[in-house]
Design an enzyme around this catalytic site. Structure first.
Site, PDB file in Angstrom:
ATOM      1  N   VAL A 297     -49.314  -2.877  20.999  1.00  0.00           N
ATOM      2  CA  VAL A 297     -49.934  -4.177  20.765  1.00  0.00           C
ATOM      3  C   VAL A 297     -51.450  -4.037  20.865  1.00  0.00           C
ATOM      4  O   VAL A 297     -51.979  -3.516  21.846  1.00  0.00           O
ATOM      5  CB  VAL A 297     -49.429  -5.217  21.784  1.00  0.00           C
ATOM      6  CG1 VAL A 297     -50.145  -6.553  21.576  1.00  0.00           C
ATOM      7  CG2 VAL A 297     -47.921  -5.395  21.654  1.00  0.00           C
ATOM      8  N   LYS A 298     -52.136  -4.487  19.838  1.00  0.00           N
ATOM      9  CA  LYS A 298     -53.598  -4.382  19.809  1.00  0.00           C
ATOM     10  C   LYS A 298     -54.205  -5.723  20.202  1.00  0.00           C
ATOM     11  O   LYS A 298     -53.867  -6.768  19.640  1.00  0.00           O
ATOM     12  CB  LYS A 298     -54.077  -3.970  18.417  1.00  0.00           C
ATOM     13  CG  LYS A 298     -55.562  -3.586  18.368  1.00  0.00           C
ATOM     14  CD  LYS A 298     -56.072  -3.436  16.948  1.00  0.00           C
ATOM     15  CE  LYS A 298     -55.557  -2.204  16.270  1.00  0.00           C
ATOM     16  NZ  LYS A 298     -56.250  -1.962  14.970  1.00  0.00           N
TER      17      LYS A 298
END
Length: 218
Positions: free
Chosen positions: A82-83
């Protein structure tokens, strides 16, 4: 050093993955928008192509919504990273997701202080944007050197340096010399790494000499 591909173009990823050079993929809303496809569908398909981390970025800016989006993205596949943006809400999201065992890529890093904060928040990856620093007359690669020095001072910091906003092969070579863990590159830059005029010249000479023999290996 690991090579990630910075694209949401599934055809490009499949083609380059066949070379064995693709260790992961990074995407962002801008890249996915260029495909004209559903964001979640694109991320899920990429995760099936590559075994390594696939960064999928949240689009919210507040902690609660970022966390909800991040948890949804993490459920798409085991290799989703997850960015999140390098803001206080992003770091809170990073801490919560990391504590839950989710890989988190903290993006839009432009200073060593920011990189230190991300590492303390448990980020799996920190993404310094070297090209964008170069664009404003700042030495982007100097940032990589500073982050490497800081992280190496403390064994407890396990965050990997993921060099982003890579514009040309020199960025890749300098990243490797400085000990960056990962570079994420557009497909065009990865392909450019193999180019050298002396290689082309030498191969042409070899083929010309071979042709003169009239022989065939097959």
């Amino acid at each position: 050093m690991k090579f990630f591909i910075d694209t949401a173009d599934v055809r490009e990823i499949k083609d380059l993955a066949a070379t064995g050079m693709v260790d992961g993929v990074t995407t962002n809303p801008s890249l996915v928008a260029k495909t004209g496809r559903n964001f979640l569908d694109v991320v899920a398909e990429i995760c099936e192509i590559v075994d390594g981390p696939v960064s999928a970025e949240v689009t919210a800016t507040d902690f609660e919504t970022m966390l909800t989006e991040g948890r949804k993205l993490a459920k798409l596949a085991d290799n989703v990273a997850v960015k999140v943006p390098l803001t206080w809400d992003g770091l809170k999201t990073c801490k919560t997701l990391s504590d839950d065992g989710v890989l988190v890529n903290v993006t839009l890093c432009f200073s060593p202080a920011q990189a230190l904060l991300a590492a303390k928040a448990g980020a799996a990856f920190i993404s310094p944007f070297v090209g964008r620093l170069d664009d404003v007359a700042t030495d982007g690669m100097a940032l990589i050197a500073e982050i490497r020095q800081i992280y190496d001072n403390y064994e407890a910091l396990t965050t990997e340096i993921l060099v982003a906003s890579v514009r040309h092969p020199r960025h890749v070579v300098d990243s490797a010399k400085m000990g960056a863990d990962v570079v994420t590159v557009p497909p065009s830059v990865l392909r450019a790494l193999i180019n050298h005029p002396l290689t082309d010249k030498g191969l042409a000479a070899f083929l010309a000499d071979w042709a003169k023999t009239g022989q065939s290996i097959l």
